[in-house]
Design a protein around this motif. Structure first.
Motif, PDB file in Angstrom:
ATOM      1  N   ALA A  33       0.722  -1.336  -0.008  1.00 40.03           N
ATOM      2  CA  ALA A  33       0.223  -0.038   0.037  1.00 40.03           C
ATOM      3  C   ALA A  33       1.035   1.324  -0.006  1.00 40.03           C
ATOM      4  O   ALA A  33       0.297   2.348  -0.060  1.00 40.03           O
ATOM      5  N   GLY A  34       2.210   1.436   0.030  1.00 39.81           N
ATOM      6  CA  GLY A  34       3.012   2.508  -0.159  1.00 39.81           C
ATOM      7  C   GLY A  34       3.447   2.683   1.236  1.00 39.81           C
ATOM      8  O   GLY A  34       3.276   2.301   2.579  1.00 39.81           O
ATOM      9  N   TYR A 165      13.006   1.884   7.548  1.00 36.98           N
ATOM     10  CA  TYR A 165      12.730   0.705   6.749  1.00 36.98           C
ATOM     11  C   TYR A 165      11.726   0.938   5.709  1.00 36.98           C
ATOM     12  O   TYR A 165      11.781   0.554   4.631  1.00 36.98           O
ATOM     13  N   VAL A 166      10.766   1.413   6.007  1.00 32.06           N
ATOM     14  CA  VAL A 166       9.446   2.087   5.521  1.00 32.06           C
ATOM     15  C   VAL A 166      10.154   2.846   4.025  1.00 32.06           C
ATOM     16  O   VAL A 166       9.780   2.654   3.005  1.00 32.06           O
ATOM     17  N   LEU A 167      10.934   3.747   4.547  1.00 31.79           N
ATOM     18  CA  LEU A 167      11.328   4.818   3.761  1.00 31.79           C
ATOM     19  C   LEU A 167      12.124   4.092   2.524  1.00 31.79           C
ATOM     20  O   LEU A 167      12.118   4.415   1.312  1.00 31.79           O
ATOM     21  N   LEU A 168      13.223   3.174   3.018  1.00 30.15           N
ATOM     22  CA  LEU A 168      13.703   2.461   2.064  1.00 30.15           C
ATOM     23  C   LEU A 168      12.945   1.582   1.291  1.00 30.15           C
ATOM     24  O   LEU A 168      13.276   1.578  -0.216  1.00 30.15           O
ATOM     25  N   LEU A 169      11.856   1.047   1.706  1.00 32.18           N
ATOM     26  CA  LEU A 169      11.127   0.265   0.659  1.00 32.18           C
ATOM     27  C   LEU A 169      10.379   1.169  -0.213  1.00 32.18           C
ATOM     28  O   LEU A 169      10.031   0.836  -1.312  1.00 32.18           O
ATOM     29  N   ALA A 170       9.907   2.365   0.263  1.00 34.91           N
ATOM     30  CA  ALA A 170       9.367   3.294  -0.636  1.00 34.91           C
ATOM     31  C   ALA A 170      10.160   3.828  -1.577  1.00 34.91           C
ATOM     32  O   ALA A 170       9.934   4.112  -2.897  1.00 34.91           O
ATOM     33  N   GLY A 171      11.366   3.923  -1.327  1.00 38.97           N
ATOM     34  CA  GLY A 171      12.405   4.402  -2.419  1.00 38.97           C
ATOM     35  C   GLY A 171      12.690   3.482  -3.686  1.00 38.97           C
ATOM     36  O   GLY A 171      12.872   3.803  -4.603  1.00 38.97           O
ATOM     37  N   ALA A 172      12.301   2.210  -3.275  1.00 33.57           N
ATOM     38  CA  ALA A 172      12.394   0.988  -4.397  1.00 33.57           C
ATOM     39  C   ALA A 172      10.903   0.798  -4.730  1.00 33.57           C
ATOM     40  O   ALA A 172      10.553  -0.322  -5.136  1.00 33.57           O
ATOM     41  N   ARG A 173       9.971   1.598  -4.594  1.00 28.59           N
ATOM     42  CA  ARG A 173       8.762   1.482  -4.884  1.00 28.59           C
ATOM     43  C   ARG A 173       8.331   1.028  -6.456  1.00 28.59           C
ATOM     44  O   ARG A 173       7.683   0.106  -6.566  1.00 28.59           O
ATOM     45  N   SER A 174       9.093   1.556  -7.113  1.00 29.05           N
ATOM     46  CA  SER A 174       8.932   1.202  -8.725  1.00 29.05           C
ATOM     47  C   SER A 174       9.234  -0.291  -8.996  1.00 29.05           C
ATOM     48  O   SER A 174       8.803  -1.070  -9.603  1.00 29.05           O
ATOM     49  N   PHE A 175      10.310  -0.682  -8.202  1.00 29.76           N
ATOM     50  CA  PHE A 175      10.525  -2.060  -8.331  1.00 29.76           C
ATOM     51  C   PHE A 175       9.633  -3.148  -7.546  1.00 29.76           C
ATOM     52  O   PHE A 175       9.129  -4.037  -8.374  1.00 29.76           O
ATOM     53  N   VAL A 181       7.000  -9.043  -8.720  1.00 33.14           N
ATOM     54  CA  VAL A 181       7.672  -8.640  -7.486  1.00 33.14           C
ATOM     55  C   VAL A 181       6.776  -8.452  -6.341  1.00 33.14           C
ATOM     56  O   VAL A 181       7.054  -9.147  -5.280  1.00 33.14           O
ATOM     57  N   ARG A 182       5.697  -7.803  -6.626  1.00 32.38           N
ATOM     58  CA  ARG A 182       4.654  -7.487  -5.589  1.00 32.38           C
ATOM     59  C   ARG A 182       4.066  -8.760  -5.252  1.00 32.38           C
ATOM     60  O   ARG A 182       3.813  -9.168  -4.016  1.00 32.38           O
ATOM     61  N   GLY A 183       3.747  -9.694  -6.185  1.00 29.41           N
ATOM     62  CA  GLY A 183       3.125 -10.939  -5.801  1.00 29.41           C
ATOM     63  C   GLY A 183       4.163 -11.866  -4.861  1.00 29.41           C
ATOM     64  O   GLY A 183       3.572 -12.259  -3.974  1.00 29.41           O
TER      65      GLY A 183
END
Length: 205
Positions: A33-34, A165-175, A181-183
């Motif tokens: 969810a971002g 950790y959340v910001l790190l994941l958000a930074g790779a949001r496009s990936f 990958v999301r699945g």
């Protein structure tokens, strides 16, 4: 007192960084969810820590830690909640086919409440706060003041660690937005949450 507080902060930092159910819940919400949902989940987790901290300082958490029946009830309910969240994640990937679609709806439930409930249903926090914190409290302070200070330190460390950790994941949001990958992430976090649920349920009191 300064050295004792520094040493206690180091111990709390190490314990905060150890992967556990909280990180799995945050991972799932942030990936699915971002950033906003991820940070709200972190806020709920920290809210749970503060509730446990208040109970520990008031002495109520010690009752749970000392009562086998109360501990077992909270443990099993918490385990069931983790299994539910994991099964929910796996079900989302099933509905989306081989991979969850990019425009799939976010996980059900308020993210703040998800973090709060997940943390409150973890009786290990009660044991941690009543068993370990008193031994780390600076000797120059009263026991209640020392424990309250360490609870705030632990909450602050959790905010910094999980938010980063959340910001790190958000930074790779496009990936992570890629369907495959999301699945895969949904399936991995789903299995991890179910694994944590089983571990909590079968852990010795």
């Amino acid at each position: 007192m300064g050295f004792e507080l520094l040493a206690a902060t180091g111990v709390l930092a190490l314990l905060t960084m150890v992967p556990g159910p909280d990180m799995a819940i945050v991972t799932r919400r942030a990936v699915a969810a971002g950033r906003r949902d991820g940070l709200l989940t972190v806020g709920g987790i920290v809210g749970g820590l503060l509730v446990w901290g208040v109970l520990a300082v008031a002495g109520l958490a010690a009752v749970l830690a000392a009562s086998a029946v109360a501990y077992t009830v909270v443990k099993l309910v918490g385990a069931a909640y983790l299994v539910f969240l994991g099964a929910q994640a796996l079900w989302r990937t099933r509905r989306g086919g081989a991979a969850a679609p990019v425009d799939a709806p976010p996980p059900a439930g308020n993210p703040w409440r998800t973090g709060l409930v997940g943390n409150l249903l973890n009786p290990k926090i009660a044991v941690f706060y009543t068993g370990l914190l008193p031994t780390l409290a600076p000797s120059g302070l009263s026991p209640h003041t020392g424990m309250a200070l360490l609870v705030l330190v632990h909450a602050a460390l959790t905010v910094v660690w999980l938010s980063g950790y959340v910001l790190l994941l958000a930074g790779a949001r496009s990936f992570f937005a890629r369907p495959a990958v999301r699945g895969a992430m949904e399936r991995v976090t789903g299995v991890v949450l179910i694994g944590f649920g089983v571990k909590v349920a079968t852990a010795a009191s």
